[in-house]
Scaffold this active site. Structure first.
Site, PDB file in Angstrom:
ATOM      1  N   ASP A 187       5.551 -15.029  42.385  1.00 24.86           N
ATOM      2  CA  ASP A 187       4.129 -14.720  42.231  1.00 24.86           C
ATOM      3  C   ASP A 187       3.929 -13.209  42.231  1.00 24.86           C
ATOM      4  OD1 ASP A 187       1.099 -14.963  42.708  1.00 24.86           O
ATOM      5  OD2 ASP A 187       1.721 -17.047  42.738  1.00 24.86           O
ATOM      6  N   HIS A 219      -3.011 -12.926  45.072  1.00 28.14           N
ATOM      7  CA  HIS A 219      -2.654 -14.264  44.600  1.00 28.14           C
ATOM      8  C   HIS A 219      -1.399 -14.790  45.290  1.00 28.14           C
ATOM      9  CE1 HIS A 219      -1.350 -17.280  41.532  1.00 28.14           C
ATOM     10  NE2 HIS A 219      -2.649 -17.413  41.314  1.00 28.14           N
ATOM     11  N   ASN A 317      -5.394 -23.721  33.763  1.00 29.94           N
ATOM     12  CA  ASN A 317      -6.844 -23.721  34.042  1.00 29.94           C
ATOM     13  C   ASN A 317      -7.703 -23.655  32.790  1.00 29.94           C
ATOM     14  OD1 ASN A 317      -6.064 -23.526  36.737  1.00 29.94           O
ATOM     15  ND2 ASN A 317      -6.264 -21.302  36.767  1.00 29.94           N
ATOM     16  N   SER A 389      -3.302 -22.895  40.544  1.00 28.55           N
ATOM     17  CA  SER A 389      -2.451 -22.060  41.393  1.00 28.55           C
ATOM     18  C   SER A 389      -2.549 -22.464  42.852  1.00 28.55           C
ATOM     19  CB  SER A 389      -2.858 -20.587  41.279  1.00 28.55           C
ATOM     20  OG  SER A 389      -2.263 -19.962  40.189  1.00 28.55           O
TER      21      SER A 389
END
Length: 440
Positions: A187, A219, A317, A389
């Site tokens: 990430d 994130h 998404n 996520s």
């Protein structure tokens, strides 16, 4: 990366993991080699394509991988996965594709793509109904407003002691903690000084040129918190699934939330070399209807499974339900990588969650909480985020619990056990796969 989204309650939400004008391709190629003949494959690329400088990188040396990936006119071979990232001139690309079609030691050659963190935000839902004039009592109006909000949001979850996501997957009832199971999160890095996470970090590595593993985005820290936040945080409700798991934090996305296939593959190589049981990837790139899954990621995932590592990735998404359902993105669309959909607090499919509309490899495997997810943030703080996520690290943490419950279980059996334990939902399998994730 954190673009505002008004959601289905006021205009079209934006794609927050990347703006539409972000580049798609890097100009390099990802080349999958026959693992038994990787050296011969590289020699074939030298002779047939003219590829000159090729550096072989050990998965255990992330600094070397970062340096080589950042160098111009240099290709890199990740020998433990049998995959190379090749720097070619435009006039060499036809020869490269021809080599992939004719050479027995070159399995596939695909353009390297950019990848992005998969998170979005949504404006809070507000009550806009008019109430009858005779409801002049302010308390009565407030009660009705709260009832309207509750009706929209579904069942009420008491999150004083534990997040709704952990309650939904029943992590708060499990006696398992993921003790000593290695989970790699690829990430934007991690806040290495976060009081909840610092002592859970088994190792860290950055594959982003010019950036340390420290998370300048948020994130990655959020996802790692969901995987392995402590059972009893000092200043927050419980938000981590597997509080005793050992976390490998691989920074493969920049502080802006973007990276490349080569950086993802470098992170995978490192994770496998470190003995990770699970690799969690809350990242990806969108695909078009009818587009096939990438062969390189699929074969690397298969090779990782044989070495004992399960890969999990966010489904994407891009949907705008109920009107638009977009296909599961890459690399989650690979058959050997678990694709995770997102659920609202009412356990309905989140409006943004991508679905299985692309045939083999484009399926959703399982669904997990992905809206209003509370977890760790940089500078020792916390925040609530939404996206596939946020659903993905719930699954990674659950796999750590399954692995702890049966340490001798192989990677394929671990995947199967987790999917078999999912709670069936009324939605189509195309949207939620096996159903709602449940921990052992």
């Amino acid at each position: 990366m954190n673009g505002p989204v008004s959601g289905p309650f006021g205009g079209q939400p934006e794609r927050a993991e990347a703006q539409r004008n972000e580049p798609t391709y890097t100009g390099r190629y990802v080349v999958l080699l026959d693992q038994a003949e990787a050296r011969q494959g590289i020699e074939g690329l030298r002779s047939a394509v003219g590829v000159q400088s090729v550096e072989t990188v050990s998965g255990a040396d992330p600094d070397e991988a970062k340096e080589v990936l950042a160098a111009s006119d240099t290709s890199v071979l990740f020998d433990n996965l049998g995959v190379a990232v090749v720097d070619t001139d435009p006039d060499q690309r036809h020869a490269l594709v021809t080599a992939a079609e004719t050479s027995p030691s070159v399995v596939a050659a695909e353009p390297e793509r950019y990848v992005y963190a998969l998170m979005i935000t949504e404006a809070e839902r507000t009550v806009t109904h008019s109430y009858p004039a005779y409801r002049s009592d302010e308390d009565q109006v407030a009660r009705q407003a709260r009832a309207e909000v509750t009706a929209h949001r579904g069942p009420t979850w008491d999150e004083m002691n534990c997040t709704w996501g952990l309650q939904a997957i029943r992590a708060n009832f499990s006696t398992l903690t993921g003790r000593d199971v290695k989970v790699c999160v690829l990430d934007t890095g991690v806040d290495t000084d976060h009081p909840d996470l610092a002592d859970r970090l088994e190792g860290t590595a950055s594959f982003i040129d010019g950036e340390s593993v420290e998370d300048g985005n948020g994130h990655g820290t959020h996802c790692i918190g969901t995987v392995a936040g402590p059972a009893d945080p000092a200043n927050a409700p419980r938000y981590g699934v597997a509080g005793d798991a050992r976390v490998l934090a691989g920074k493969v996305l920049s502080n802006r939330g973007s990276g490349t296939d080569g950086q993802i593959l470098a992170g995978m190589s490192w994770a496998v070399s470190q003995g990770a049981k699970v690799i969690s990837m809350s990242l990806g790139a969108s695909v078009e209807p009818g587009e096939l899954f990438p062969q390189t990621y699929e074969q690397v995932a298969r090779r990782a499974l044989r070495l004992g590592t399960v890969m999990v990735a966010a489904a994407g998404n891009e949907s705008r339900r109920p009107g638009v359902v977009r296909p599961v993105g890459r690399p989650a669309n690979c058959p050997s990588i678990l694709a995770v959909a997102a659920l609202n607090k009412d356990l309905a499919t989140a409006f943004f969650s991508c679905g299985a509309i692309n045939g083999e490899g484009g399926e959703v495997n399982v669904a997990a909480p992905g809206v209003g997810i509370f977890s760790a943030a940089p500078d020792g703080s916390y925040q609530s985020l939404m996206g596939t996520s946020m659903a993905t690290p719930h699954v990674a943490g659950a796999l750590a619990l399954y692995a702890e419950a049966d340490p001798a279980m192989g990677a394929d059996a671990l995947r199967d056990r987790m999917l078999a334990g999912a709670y069936p939902l009324p939605q189509l399998a195309e949207d939620v796969g096996a159903g709602l994730l449940q921990v052992p």
